[in-house]
Design a protein around this motif. Structure first.
Motif, PDB file in Angstrom:
ATOM      1  N   ARG A  70       2.150   3.385  -3.768  1.00  0.00           N
ATOM      2  CA  ARG A  70       3.147   2.434  -3.242  1.00  0.00           C
ATOM      3  C   ARG A  70       4.057   1.948  -4.369  1.00  0.00           C
ATOM      4  O   ARG A  70       3.586   1.657  -5.477  1.00  0.00           O
ATOM      5  N   ALA A  71       5.361   1.838  -4.066  1.00  0.00           N
ATOM      6  CA  ALA A  71       6.339   1.446  -5.082  1.00  0.00           C
ATOM      7  C   ALA A  71       6.151  -0.015  -5.496  1.00  0.00           C
ATOM      8  O   ALA A  71       6.373  -0.371  -6.646  1.00  0.00           O
ATOM      9  N   PHE A  72       5.782  -0.852  -4.534  1.00  0.00           N
ATOM     10  CA  PHE A  72       5.468  -2.254  -4.803  1.00  0.00           C
ATOM     11  C   PHE A  72       4.653  -2.750  -3.626  1.00  0.00           C
ATOM     12  O   PHE A  72       4.549  -2.041  -2.606  1.00  0.00           O
ATOM     13  N   GLU A  73       4.070  -3.929  -3.739  1.00  0.00           N
ATOM     14  CA  GLU A  73       3.193  -4.422  -2.691  1.00  0.00           C
ATOM     15  C   GLU A  73       3.951  -4.511  -1.358  1.00  0.00           C
ATOM     16  O   GLU A  73       5.050  -5.073  -1.305  1.00  0.00           O
ATOM     17  N   ASN A  74       3.362  -3.937  -0.339  1.00  0.00           N
ATOM     18  CA  ASN A  74       3.939  -3.935   1.011  1.00  0.00           C
ATOM     19  C   ASN A  74       5.290  -3.238   1.124  1.00  0.00           C
ATOM     20  O   ASN A  74       6.115  -3.562   1.982  1.00  0.00           O
ATOM     21  N   SER A  75       5.524  -2.268   0.252  1.00  0.00           N
ATOM     22  CA  SER A  75       6.709  -1.421   0.399  1.00  0.00           C
ATOM     23  C   SER A  75       6.381  -0.372   1.456  1.00  0.00           C
ATOM     24  O   SER A  75       5.206  -0.058   1.664  1.00  0.00           O
ATOM     25  N   ALA A 158       5.789  -2.505 -10.726  1.00  0.00           N
ATOM     26  CA  ALA A 158       5.367  -3.424  -9.666  1.00  0.00           C
ATOM     27  C   ALA A 158       4.127  -4.204 -10.078  1.00  0.00           C
ATOM     28  O   ALA A 158       3.309  -3.709 -10.847  1.00  0.00           O
ATOM     29  N   ASP A 159       4.035  -5.400  -9.555  1.00  0.00           N
ATOM     30  CA  ASP A 159       2.881  -6.261  -9.777  1.00  0.00           C
ATOM     31  C   ASP A 159       2.041  -6.246  -8.510  1.00  0.00           C
ATOM     32  O   ASP A 159       2.460  -6.788  -7.491  1.00  0.00           O
ATOM     33  N   PHE A 160       0.902  -5.610  -8.516  1.00  0.00           N
ATOM     34  CA  PHE A 160       0.032  -5.620  -7.331  1.00  0.00           C
ATOM     35  C   PHE A 160      -1.033  -6.690  -7.524  1.00  0.00           C
ATOM     36  O   PHE A 160      -1.679  -6.733  -8.575  1.00  0.00           O
ATOM     37  N   ARG A 161      -1.198  -7.532  -6.507  1.00  0.00           N
ATOM     38  CA  ARG A 161      -2.167  -8.614  -6.674  1.00  0.00           C
ATOM     39  C   ARG A 161      -3.601  -8.151  -6.492  1.00  0.00           C
ATOM     40  O   ARG A 161      -4.520  -8.744  -7.013  1.00  0.00           O
ATOM     41  N   THR A 162      -3.774  -7.060  -5.727  1.00  0.00           N
ATOM     42  CA  THR A 162      -5.117  -6.515  -5.571  1.00  0.00           C
ATOM     43  C   THR A 162      -5.059  -5.003  -5.760  1.00  0.00           C
ATOM     44  O   THR A 162      -3.980  -4.400  -5.639  1.00  0.00           O
ATOM     45  N   LYS A 163      -6.202  -4.399  -6.040  1.00  0.00           N
ATOM     46  CA  LYS A 163      -6.243  -2.950  -6.239  1.00  0.00           C
ATOM     47  C   LYS A 163      -5.911  -2.231  -4.921  1.00  0.00           C
ATOM     48  O   LYS A 163      -5.228  -1.214  -4.897  1.00  0.00           O
ATOM     49  N   LYS A 164      -6.381  -2.814  -3.813  1.00  0.00           N
ATOM     50  CA  LYS A 164      -6.187  -2.219  -2.491  1.00  0.00           C
ATOM     51  C   LYS A 164      -4.690  -2.111  -2.136  1.00  0.00           C
ATOM     52  O   LYS A 164      -4.251  -1.178  -1.463  1.00  0.00           O
ATOM     53  N   ALA A 165      -3.904  -3.109  -2.611  1.00  0.00           N
ATOM     54  CA  ALA A 165      -2.475  -3.162  -2.276  1.00  0.00           C
ATOM     55  C   ALA A 165      -1.698  -1.975  -2.846  1.00  0.00           C
ATOM     56  O   ALA A 165      -0.571  -1.704  -2.443  1.00  0.00           O
ATOM     57  N   LYS A 166      -2.320  -1.234  -3.785  1.00  0.00           N
ATOM     58  CA  LYS A 166      -1.649  -0.078  -4.374  1.00  0.00           C
ATOM     59  C   LYS A 166      -1.611   1.103  -3.417  1.00  0.00           C
ATOM     60  O   LYS A 166      -0.821   2.028  -3.586  1.00  0.00           O
ATOM     61  N   THR A 167      -2.527   1.095  -2.423  1.00  0.00           N
ATOM     62  CA  THR A 167      -2.600   2.240  -1.521  1.00  0.00           C
ATOM     63  C   THR A 167      -2.535   1.852  -0.050  1.00  0.00           C
ATOM     64  O   THR A 167      -2.570   2.718   0.827  1.00  0.00           O
ATOM     65  N   SER A 168      -2.482   0.549   0.241  1.00  0.00           N
ATOM     66  CA  SER A 168      -2.419   0.162   1.648  1.00  0.00           C
ATOM     67  C   SER A 168      -1.696  -1.170   1.803  1.00  0.00           C
ATOM     68  O   SER A 168      -1.556  -1.925   0.836  1.00  0.00           O
TER      69      SER A 168
END
Ligand code: HEC
Ligand code: HEC
Length: 182
Positions: A70-75, A158-168
């Motif tokens: 993912r390019a950024f969280e919730n992209s 990008a700044d992901f707040r959780t590891k999961k946010a990188k793929t979902s």
């Protein structure tokens, strides 16, 4: 006497500033020709020599492609697989839904549509499993990629707040984050 001296100094300064400004712009003009201003390095008045860089879209079939980070969280995730035979998306035919609707996704090994796509974000209405019409044209937001050199290197991180946010994604869960309702 004083008044005259001040006027002379003011005039001198004005001439100096104008002089410096024209030297500056002359130097700028010399440094950059019109062809150098844009990213394409061609004249701005003619399209003939402009050849946009084209690449090949990924050929891996759904099921054998690898999701792109993912390019950024919730992209909106990028499409990693071949789209041959799936386009155009038409009112009577949306092959994306055939594999990505939650009921089919698991069996197809595809990522299921997220809850946000079954929700009218404008009115806040839960559409109870029915796809929001504004989400029907998937390609409006989800696009495939080609591997070509970037004209300008992208240094965005990008700044992901959780590891999961990188793929979902989980947009609906944190859509109202920081918003105080009355
Ligand atoms: C035949 C089933 C199938 C069809 C049709 C299909 N997909 Fe997929 N899609 C998949 C699978 C399976 C994956 C997971 C990657 C893989 O295994 O290749 C995937 C991955 C994706 C992803 C990446 C999801 C992520 O988590 O990163 C997006 C976005 C996507 N597809 C969009 C679309 C769109 C838009 C269409 C319609 C133009 C479409 N897909 C049609 C099966 C399908
Ligand atoms: C208006 C833009 C838009 C449209 C149209 C749209 N999406 Fe999305 N999609 C997004 C965004 C933004 C996200 C990530 C945030 C979220 O969860 O909503 C996303 C997330 C997804 C995900 C990842 C889900 C996850 O759990 O990580 C899939 C798969 C997906 N969309 C498929 C589709 C398909 C298939 C269609 C067409 C039926 C579609 N989308 C239409 C914007 C869109």
């Amino acid at each position: 006497m004083h008044a005259i001296r001040e006027t002379t100094i003011a005039l001198f300064c004005a001439v100096l500033i104008i002089g410096l400004a024209s030297v500056g712009s002359a130097a700028d003009n010399k440094a950059k020709s019109e062809e150098e201003i844009g990213i394409r390095h061609e004249t701005l008045y003619d399209e003939k020599a402009v050849k946009p860089a084209h690449g090949e879209y990924g050929k891996a079939d759904p099921g054998s492609s690898k999701p792109i980070g993912r390019a950024f969280e919730n992209s909106p995730p990028l499409i990693p697989h071949d789209l041959t035979g799936m386009l155009p998306i038409a009112q009577s035919n949306n092959s994306c839904m055939g594999c990505h609707m939650p009921a089919a996704a698991e069996a197809m090994g595809a990522t299921a549509l997220p809850t946000s796509h079954f929700f009218d974000i404008k009115t806040g209405k839960d559409l109870k499993g029915e796809l929001d019409g504004k989400r029907f044209d998937c390609m409006q937001c989800h696009v495939p990629q080609v591997n070509i050199p970037e004209p300008i290197r992208n240094t965005f991180k990008a700044d992901f707040r959780t590891k999961k946010a990188k793929t979902s994604s989980n947009l609906l869960e944190n859509l109202n984050e920081g918003v105080k309702a009355d």
